[in-house]
Write a protein that holds these residues in place. Structure first.
Motif, PDB file in Angstrom:
ATOM      1  N   GLY A   1       0.639  -1.263  -0.136  1.00 48.78           N
ATOM      2  CA  GLY A   1      -0.044  -0.122   0.018  1.00 48.78           C
ATOM      3  C   GLY A   1       0.927   1.298  -0.032  1.00 48.78           C
ATOM      4  O   GLY A   1       0.763   2.120  -0.768  1.00 48.78           O
ATOM      5  N   PHE A   2       1.557   1.480   0.891  1.00 52.68           N
ATOM      6  CA  PHE A   2       2.336   2.637   1.131  1.00 52.68           C
ATOM      7  C   PHE A   2       3.568   3.158   0.151  1.00 52.68           C
ATOM      8  O   PHE A   2       4.009   3.897  -0.120  1.00 52.68           O
ATOM      9  CB  PHE A   2       3.044   2.717   2.465  1.00 52.68           C
ATOM     10  CG  PHE A   2       1.949   3.008   3.619  1.00 52.68           C
ATOM     11  CD1 PHE A   2       0.840   3.962   3.566  1.00 52.68           C
ATOM     12  CD2 PHE A   2       1.812   2.313   4.770  1.00 52.68           C
ATOM     13  CE1 PHE A   2      -0.098   4.161   4.560  1.00 52.68           C
ATOM     14  CE2 PHE A   2       0.786   2.472   5.773  1.00 52.68           C
ATOM     15  CZ  PHE A   2       0.001   3.447   5.682  1.00 52.68           C
ATOM     16  N   SER A   3       3.844   1.832  -0.681  1.00 55.64           N
ATOM     17  CA  SER A   3       5.091   1.869  -1.666  1.00 55.64           C
ATOM     18  C   SER A   3       4.219   2.222  -2.878  1.00 55.64           C
ATOM     19  O   SER A   3       5.029   2.303  -3.831  1.00 55.64           O
ATOM     20  CB  SER A   3       5.829   0.701  -1.564  1.00 55.64           C
ATOM     21  OG  SER A   3       4.896  -0.349  -1.978  1.00 55.64           O
ATOM     22  N   GLY A   4       3.007   1.971  -3.206  1.00 55.49           N
ATOM     23  CA  GLY A   4       2.462   2.242  -4.214  1.00 55.49           C
ATOM     24  C   GLY A   4       2.365   0.981  -5.335  1.00 55.49           C
ATOM     25  O   GLY A   4       2.126   1.434  -6.685  1.00 55.49           O
ATOM     26  N   LEU A   5       3.018  -0.192  -4.918  1.00 59.08           N
ATOM     27  CA  LEU A   5       3.150  -1.341  -5.467  1.00 59.08           C
ATOM     28  C   LEU A   5       1.556  -2.096  -6.006  1.00 59.08           C
ATOM     29  O   LEU A   5       1.468  -2.940  -6.834  1.00 59.08           O
ATOM     30  CB  LEU A   5       3.815  -2.538  -4.843  1.00 59.08           C
ATOM     31  CG  LEU A   5       5.066  -2.338  -4.839  1.00 59.08           C
ATOM     32  CD1 LEU A   5       5.715  -3.544  -4.002  1.00 59.08           C
ATOM     33  CD2 LEU A   5       5.776  -2.286  -6.146  1.00 59.08           C
ATOM     34  N   ILE A   6       0.333  -1.622  -5.307  1.00 59.77           N
ATOM     35  CA  ILE A   6      -0.825  -2.292  -5.554  1.00 59.77           C
ATOM     36  C   ILE A   6      -1.248  -1.868  -7.255  1.00 59.77           C
ATOM     37  O   ILE A   6      -2.060  -2.801  -7.591  1.00 59.77           O
ATOM     38  CB  ILE A   6      -1.846  -1.517  -4.735  1.00 59.77           C
ATOM     39  CG1 ILE A   6      -3.135  -2.313  -4.903  1.00 59.77           C
ATOM     40  CG2 ILE A   6      -1.900   0.005  -4.612  1.00 59.77           C
ATOM     41  CD1 ILE A   6      -3.219  -3.752  -4.452  1.00 59.77           C
TER      42      ILE A   6
ATOM     43  N   HIS B   1      -2.650   8.268  -4.857  1.00 63.17           N
ATOM     44  CA  HIS B   1      -2.399   8.119  -3.446  1.00 63.17           C
ATOM     45  C   HIS B   1      -3.391   7.882  -2.325  1.00 63.17           C
ATOM     46  O   HIS B   1      -2.928   7.302  -1.449  1.00 63.17           O
ATOM     47  CB  HIS B   1      -1.952   9.705  -3.291  1.00 63.17           C
ATOM     48  CG  HIS B   1      -2.997  10.793  -3.272  1.00 63.17           C
ATOM     49  ND1 HIS B   1      -3.804  10.934  -2.187  1.00 63.17           N
ATOM     50  CD2 HIS B   1      -3.372  11.697  -4.129  1.00 63.17           C
ATOM     51  CE1 HIS B   1      -4.890  11.958  -2.439  1.00 63.17           C
ATOM     52  NE2 HIS B   1      -4.318  12.321  -3.658  1.00 63.17           N
ATOM     53  N   ALA B   2      -4.647   8.048  -2.753  1.00 63.54           N
ATOM     54  CA  ALA B   2      -5.793   7.596  -1.846  1.00 63.54           C
ATOM     55  C   ALA B   2      -5.770   6.227  -1.790  1.00 63.54           C
ATOM     56  O   ALA B   2      -5.870   5.491  -0.781  1.00 63.54           O
ATOM     57  CB  ALA B   2      -6.973   8.137  -2.213  1.00 63.54           C
ATOM     58  N   ILE B   3      -5.663   5.366  -2.954  1.00 59.92           N
ATOM     59  CA  ILE B   3      -5.818   3.977  -2.884  1.00 59.92           C
ATOM     60  C   ILE B   3      -4.704   3.488  -2.150  1.00 59.92           C
ATOM     61  O   ILE B   3      -4.648   2.459  -1.422  1.00 59.92           O
ATOM     62  CB  ILE B   3      -5.967   3.532  -4.499  1.00 59.92           C
ATOM     63  CG1 ILE B   3      -7.297   3.858  -5.111  1.00 59.92           C
ATOM     64  CG2 ILE B   3      -5.940   2.267  -4.593  1.00 59.92           C
ATOM     65  CD1 ILE B   3      -7.376   3.548  -6.650  1.00 59.92           C
ATOM     66  N   ASN B   4      -3.434   4.154  -2.593  1.00 60.15           N
ATOM     67  CA  ASN B   4      -2.320   3.519  -1.941  1.00 60.15           C
ATOM     68  C   ASN B   4      -2.348   3.646  -0.200  1.00 60.15           C
ATOM     69  O   ASN B   4      -2.033   2.764   0.463  1.00 60.15           O
ATOM     70  CB  ASN B   4      -1.020   4.279  -2.433  1.00 60.15           C
ATOM     71  CG  ASN B   4      -0.563   4.123  -3.626  1.00 60.15           C
ATOM     72  OD1 ASN B   4      -1.007   3.088  -4.301  1.00 60.15           O
ATOM     73  ND2 ASN B   4       0.031   4.885  -4.392  1.00 60.15           N
ATOM     74  N   ARG B   5      -2.993   4.628   0.106  1.00 59.54           N
ATOM     75  CA  ARG B   5      -2.908   5.070   1.617  1.00 59.54           C
ATOM     76  C   ARG B   5      -3.936   4.152   2.174  1.00 59.54           C
ATOM     77  O   ARG B   5      -4.015   3.474   3.253  1.00 59.54           O
ATOM     78  CB  ARG B   5      -3.465   6.617   1.537  1.00 59.54           C
ATOM     79  CG  ARG B   5      -3.023   7.120   3.063  1.00 59.54           C
ATOM     80  CD  ARG B   5      -2.963   8.621   3.079  1.00 59.54           C
ATOM     81  NE  ARG B   5      -4.355   9.130   2.800  1.00 59.54           N
ATOM     82  CZ  ARG B   5      -4.489   9.839   1.549  1.00 59.54           C
ATOM     83  NH1 ARG B   5      -3.563  10.346   0.940  1.00 59.54           N
ATOM     84  NH2 ARG B   5      -5.941  10.281   1.330  1.00 59.54           N
ATOM     85  N   GLY B   6      -5.072   4.029   1.368  1.00 55.89           N
ATOM     86  CA  GLY B   6      -6.216   2.961   1.980  1.00 55.89           C
ATOM     87  C   GLY B   6      -5.905   1.636   2.096  1.00 55.89           C
ATOM     88  O   GLY B   6      -5.923   0.948   3.211  1.00 55.89           O
TER      89      GLY B   6
END
Length: 641
Positions: A209-214, A392-397
């Motif tokens: 999530g926080f790395s943006g790999l999703i 950024h919202a999806i990564n944070r979620g």
């Protein structure tokens, strides 16, 4: 006091972020006349325009009808907030409650109702806490967090391993002394291992999530991967449901019939209730109770019938006789023994330990949970009048969900947390997408988790009543998984092969491994455990085969359903807020960071220097909901009971 706190908190959070937020003016006579009540009137009559709302002006009557009554940043009247918050709590009630009750079997706690009640309190407490974290710091949409069946399946697979199987004497109520050190050691050692495995596996979700790999992972996960994975979550629990149903077929059939009656046949039948507004004064309003809480009503009626049959000694009092488990006094004085107030805390069951095999099994469930949550975010944004969530919202979620699973493991729920699809569906019914409502619902869950008597009462639900509920719930989970295939070409022999082979093989292999546990031996205990758990987890076998075959067998994007999944369902100006500012971090954090150039490289931070209207590259819905969301009806029909 709590409601005032929530309103003040919401006001504080919005002030720094929402310069273009919707005006707070509402028609004074609106009150309880929203879709959850006078749905018939609002669907058949042209809605009144509301001044000051920036959800946009209506172009057609149909479009205006589909607008949320309250958007993400609105705060409904206090009485409506309380009612809708309770409604969301009740919508999630069945799913959250069933997880600790099923898990208690693998933990050898069938005959320890007091610990079961504490597990129920803990999972509600953590669900409420994670809901607050998600709404305030996570994806910032009105989306409720709760336990997940995606982690229940690998957990039960881990607990079914030979070294973790419950001793025979724990299955006999007459031999179990719940206060004996031996019994406490039996169940706590299993819980501690499960806790540690969940905590370590949840770090994967935090990292992704926080790395943006999703975003990278979702390129390879399509409908033919998600469909067998989610469907097998429901199918793999057939044994647990069958055991409970078989304890009294009559009571289970009655429970199932009542839930079907309420959720399918009576869901559009309103019940008149008194209401008051400044415009209409004292009047009656239509309340769609059967559509909002069919599971709770079905359980309550069957529970009452079992109570009457118990006090009149219609049901047998001998534990050896068929039908005994339908009695309401089976759990003894658990309600009297439970304390009025309890406060769950990390490490309450002892120091967590880690099982390598358990970690890999839980990771499989977490990957499934992440893919489902991304779809829920897009569905929730559409129904609450918000623009599609930016990266950024999806990564944070996803990252906050990982933190939630970490907390769930530390507190000892025996499960993780995920976004609740059922509550996303509820947004389509009520047309209220306010964050404040979900915040208040989270507070309610925390309070319910602190009332020990509440958890104890839930443990007294008769076993066949739970069995009847499981028939409905697990069936809907199975069908929800299969519904992902609607975007694929199921006339294609390729797709039929991939789905059919994945499903059938995922039922055969775990069943055979469980019957022949000693077949696969490498000589390395840890490797044997990892392989055993993975191959006995239906959703992993089916999901892996679907993933491998879908990405290796040649097929067009349209055939695989990827074009439909990648299609962005943009809201026009009449149904969405005009900017992405609702996804900004609270308390002025975004404003403070906006001047820093390095923020653009942080995957979970919004950067105003590059803010644009949402584009197709940044928002790719990955959910079965996307083709059915214009009015929320498709969501309600698919998942809401």
């Amino acid at each position: 006091m709590w409601f005032t706190f929530i309103c003040q908190l919401t006001s504080c959070l919005e002030k720094s972020n929402l310069k273009a937020a919707m005006a707070s003016g509402k028609e004074s006579g609106f009150g309880l006349d929203n879709l959850a009540f006078d749905m018939d009137d609002q669907v058949n009559d042209p809605p009144k325009s509301k001044e000051g709302k920036t959800c946009g002006s209506s172009c057609t009557e149909e479009e205006d009808r589909n607008k949320p009554t309250y958007c993400v940043t609105d705060v409904p009247p206090w009485y409506l907030c309380i009612f809708l918050a309770i409604q969301h709590y009740l919508t999630a009630f069945g799913g959250i409650l069933s997880i600790p009750l099923i898990l208690s079997e693998g933990l050898c706690l069938q005959h320890d109702s007091l610990v079961q009640s504490r597990l129920i309190n803990t999972i509600f407490f953590v669900s409420g806490l994670c809901t607050l974290l998600q709404v305030i710091f996570g994806v910032r949409l009105p989306i409720l967090q709760g336990g997940t069946f995606a982690l229940l399946t690998p957990a039960m697979a881990m607990l079914s391993m030979p070294e973790w199987k419950c001793p025979a004497w724990t299955q006999n109520a007459s031999l179990v002394n719940t206060s004996s050190p031996l019994f406490i050691e039996v169940w706590q050692s299993r819980m501690q291992t499960l806790q540690g495995s969940i905590m370590v596996a949840s770090l994967l979700q935090v990292l992704v999530g926080f790395s943006g790999l999703i975003g990278f992972l979702m390129r390879f996960i399509g409908p033919l991967t998600i469909a067998p994975t989610v469907s097998l979550i429901g199918l793999s629990l057939y044994d647990s449901a069958g055991t409970k149903v078989g304890s009294h077929w009559g009571i289970s059939a009655m429970t199932t019939a009542l839930i079907i009656l309420f959720s399918q046949y009576l869901r559009l039948i309103p019940v008149p209730v008194p209401a008051y507004s400044k415009a209409k004064k004292l009047h009656t309003s239509k309340f769609y109770i059967f559509q909002i809480m069919p599971i709770l009503l079905g359980i309550a009626v069957s529970w009452l019938v079992c109570y009457l049959l118990t006090i009149y000694d219609v049901l047998p009092s001998d534990p050896a006789h068929y039908g005994y488990l339908a009695r309401t006094d089976v759990k003894g004085n658990v309600v009297n023994e439970a304390s009025w107030f309890t406060l769950p805390y990390p490490g309450q069951w002892g120091m967590p330990t880690v099982s390598l095999a358990g970690v890999f099994g839980i990771m499989a469930g977490i990957i499934c949970s992440m893919a489902e949550s991304v779809g829920d975010y897009h569905a929730c944004a559409k129904l609450s009048g918000a623009p599609p969530p930016p990266k950024h919202a999806i990564n944070r979620g996803i990252g906050v969900e990982g933190v939630g699973s970490l907390l769930a493991g530390a507190f000892g729920t025996g499960n993780g947390t995920t976004s609740f699809s059922e509550n996303v569906a509820a947004l389509g019914i009520t047309k209220v997408g306010s964050r404040t409502v979900i915040l208040l619902s989270g507070v309610f869950m925390i309070l319910m988790g602190m009332l020990g008597k509440i958890g104890a009462i839930f443990t007294t639900i008769p076993t066949p009543v739970l069995g009847g509920m499981f028939l409905i719930m697990f069936g809907v989970i199975t069908a929800a998984g299969i519904s992902n295939l609607q975007s694929t070409d199921m006339n294609s022999s390729r797709n039929i092969f991939v789905f059919g082979f994945s499903m059938f093989t995922a039922l055969v292999i775990p069943n055979w491994i469980l019957k022949n546990p000693d077949f696969f031996k490498t000589g390395v205990k840890e490797v044997d455990q990892v392989v055993h758990i993975l191959l006995t987890t239906h959703m992993f076998v089916g999901g892996f085969l679907g993933f491998f075959l879908d990405n290796t067998i040649p097929g067009t994007k349209r055939e695989r359903g990827l074009l439909a999944w990648d299609k962005v369902h943009l809201e026009d100006s009449s149904t969405t807020l005009e900017t992405e500012e609702i996804y900004d971090l609270p308390l002025g954090i975004t404003s403070c960071l906006s001047s820093q150039s390095w923020v653009r490289y942080v995957p979970f931070c919004p950067w105003k220097g590059n803010r644009t209207q949402y584009s197709s590259e940044d928002n790719k819905p990955q959910s079965k909901w996307n083709d059915d969301l214009p009015d929320g009806t498709g969501v309600t029909e698919d998942i809401h009971l």
